[in-house]
Design an enzyme around this catalytic site. Structure first.
Site, PDB file in Angstrom:
ATOM      1  N   SER A 101      49.308  -3.730 -13.310  1.00  0.00           N
ATOM      2  CA  SER A 101      48.384  -4.138 -12.254  1.00  0.00           C
ATOM      3  C   SER A 101      48.175  -3.028 -11.225  1.00  0.00           C
ATOM      4  O   SER A 101      47.692  -1.961 -11.547  1.00  0.00           O
ATOM      5  CB  SER A 101      48.891  -5.430 -11.606  1.00  0.00           C
ATOM      6  OG  SER A 101      47.968  -5.956 -10.706  1.00  0.00           O
ATOM      7  N   ASP A 243      41.521  -3.335  -8.870  1.00  0.00           N
ATOM      8  CA  ASP A 243      42.833  -2.733  -9.067  1.00  0.00           C
ATOM      9  C   ASP A 243      42.954  -2.247 -10.505  1.00  0.00           C
ATOM     10  O   ASP A 243      42.001  -2.338 -11.288  1.00  0.00           O
ATOM     11  CB  ASP A 243      43.948  -3.716  -8.701  1.00  0.00           C
ATOM     12  CG  ASP A 243      43.993  -4.932  -9.615  1.00  0.00           C
ATOM     13  OD1 ASP A 243      42.946  -5.257 -10.218  1.00  0.00           O
ATOM     14  OD2 ASP A 243      45.056  -5.569  -9.725  1.00  0.00           O
ATOM     15  N   ASP A 245      44.267  -3.195 -13.301  1.00  0.00           N
ATOM     16  CA  ASP A 245      43.987  -4.028 -14.477  1.00  0.00           C
ATOM     17  C   ASP A 245      42.769  -4.921 -14.289  1.00  0.00           C
ATOM     18  O   ASP A 245      42.438  -5.707 -15.173  1.00  0.00           O
ATOM     19  CB  ASP A 245      45.204  -4.865 -14.862  1.00  0.00           C
ATOM     20  CG  ASP A 245      45.485  -6.015 -13.907  1.00  0.00           C
ATOM     21  OD1 ASP A 245      45.185  -5.862 -12.712  1.00  0.00           O
ATOM     22  OD2 ASP A 245      46.011  -7.051 -14.346  1.00  0.00           O
ATOM     23  N   ASP A 247      41.972  -7.475 -12.214  1.00  0.00           N
ATOM     24  CA  ASP A 247      41.970  -8.900 -11.870  1.00  0.00           C
ATOM     25  C   ASP A 247      41.872  -9.135 -10.363  1.00  0.00           C
ATOM     26  O   ASP A 247      41.910 -10.269  -9.914  1.00  0.00           O
ATOM     27  CB  ASP A 247      43.178  -9.624 -12.462  1.00  0.00           C
ATOM     28  CG  ASP A 247      44.513  -9.130 -11.922  1.00  0.00           C
ATOM     29  OD1 ASP A 247      44.519  -8.180 -11.113  1.00  0.00           O
ATOM     30  OD2 ASP A 247      45.554  -9.691 -12.319  1.00  0.00           O
TER      31      ASP A 247
END
Length: 449
Positions: A101, A243, A245, A247
């Site tokens: 993340s 960010d 990843d 999400d």
């Protein structure tokens, strides 16, 4: 037996346990064995972000799965919500996201997604943990003739882009709108520009040249300074930061001012309520949300419910209470009528839709919620004892709460994915909030650092 799953999957430094090739191979075997109770040859979608360690872990996972007869479906670099979408749309038995993340490139992680697109339950994670450490697992490998074969999902990115475009209302148009994107040198670096360009926006992109080690490096949703400058330089209507990843979403208005996740949630909730699209008039956030969000909910007739910190807990409460919108101040936003997980690009589309529907600038919409002064300090800790059992920390928290009285609040909690203690204080002024936040953080550091 050590616990490997945290609040958001498995995290750790790449090439060190548990993020080393040997352990991830075992995890792939354990997941395959777990899934074989439902399907003798399970299919598992695997996607990753742009970290240098991603291909190594992808290979180890795929090898572990195939050694147990499972079929890895390799989606390549794709945002976490894209993997959730592909898991559902391909009717795979599970999905795996290789990402840490918003963490720096040295870290990596594993998130397992169930066949319905939601994160795996705690009980299923515990079962897989038991299998990882089961010495009899290696005896369950099939014969050579029954090994699995990997398959590349060459159209995954295209299908995910088309899915996102299909969500945006046909009667609204971004044609000619100036948008700046910060893709954090992460998983959205190709998808996000594709979505907004194909919808007619004039797109300028920064931090979209991943090299394996620059993911989240002073960019993206955690660091919006470059985006704020670029929005002003390009005279853009909005800046959108994701960010690593993909999400999370943090937005910047046309004046170069950053909006928090809470502000975006209030904007979307009010517009959805006015359109009759907000189920049960409910907005679910976490206990970390700014007090201004709760006041805005009262002002606009929105029901508000606060969950534990973590997007998985937000989703659990949304499903339990019948809500369609929820999220976190950090930028996770879940639109359950459209997707099963937080999706930064989807949230951005909803925000732009709110701008177009109301014919208001983003700075005007930001005014729908008053931000209470809030300070957050992350303290690196060596251990995580229950806060209530540490008298030295309890004393300084109690004193702060006494001084703030009803003009603020204190929240001290550990990160579920890192060795951090998060100290958050709201107060009547920024100076007051910072004073108490610093005192508590210093005490935490002296005791646990």
């Amino acid at each position: 037996m050590p616990k490997i799953f945290g609040t958001d999957g498995i995290r750790g430094e790449a090439n060190h346990h548990p993020m080393d090739g040997a352990f991830i191979f075992s995890l792939g075997q354990a997941l395959a064995d777990f899934l074989r109770s439902r399907n003798p040859q399970p299919q598992v979608v695997i996607g990753r972000d742009t970290r240098i360690s991603g291909p190594m872990l992808e290979s180890a996972l795929a090898a572990g799965l195939m050694s147990m007869g499972a079929v890895p479906l390799l989606a390549g670099v794709l945002p976490t919500p894209g993997i959730a979408f592909m898991t559902k749309s391909t009717q795979a038995d599970a999905g795996i996201v290789i990402s840490a993340s918003h963490n720096p490139y040295q870290d990596n992680g594993i998130k397992i997604i169930s066949r319905d697109g939601f994160k795996l339950s705690d009980s299923d994670e515990e079962t897989i943990e038991d299998l990882v450490f089961d010495k009899a697992l290696k005896n369950k490998c099939p014969s050579a003739a029954n090994l699995g074969r990997s398959c590349t999902l060459g159209d995954a990115e295209r299908r995910y882009i088309d899915f996102l475009k299909s969500i945006f209302p046909r009667h609204l148009s971004m044609r000619g709108m100036k948008i700046v994107l910060d893709t954090a040198n992460g998983a959205t670096y190709n998808v996000a520009p594709g979505v907004f360009s194909e919808m007619g926006a004039m797109v300028h992109v920064i931090h979209n040249h991943p090299d394996g080690i620059n993911i989240n490096d002073h960019c993206g949703s955690q660091h919006t300074q470059d985006l704020e400058k670029e929005v002003l330089a390009k005279a853009a209507s909005v800046g959108l930061a994701f960010d690593g990843d993909g999400d999370r979403l943090i937005a910047v208005d046309e004046k170069g001012c950053k909006l928090t996740g809470d502000q975006i949630l209030v904007i979307c909730a009010k517009v959805m309520k006015d359109l009759g699209l907000l189920k049960n008039n409910l907005l679910v956030t976490t206990v970390m949300s700014n007090s201004g969000l709760r006041m805005a909910c009262k002002r606009y007739g929105l029901r508000h419910h606060a969950s534990k910190v973590g997007d998985r807990y937000v989703i659990e409460e949304m499903r339990r209470l019948g809500g369609s919108l929820g999220g976190e101040d950090s930028g996770h936003m879940i639109f359950l009528d459209h997707h099963t997980t937080g999706d930064g690009i989807l949230a951005a589309l909803q925000l732009i839709g709110a701008m177009l529907r109301t014919e208001k600038t983003l700075s005007e919409l930001a005014g729908w919620m008053e931000l209470y002064p809030q300070e957050l300090i992350n303290v690196r800790v060596k251990s995580k004892p229950e806060i209530s059992t540490v008298p030295e920390i309890v004393d300084v928290i109690t004193q702060a709460e006494k001084d703030l009285c009803e003009q603020g609040r204190v929240l001290v909690r550990y990160s579920g994915t890192e060795n951090l203690c998060r100290v958050m204080v709201e107060g009547p002024t920024k100076e007051t909030a910072l004073k108490h936040c610093s005192r508590i953080a210093d005490r935490v550091k002296s005791v646990l650092g």
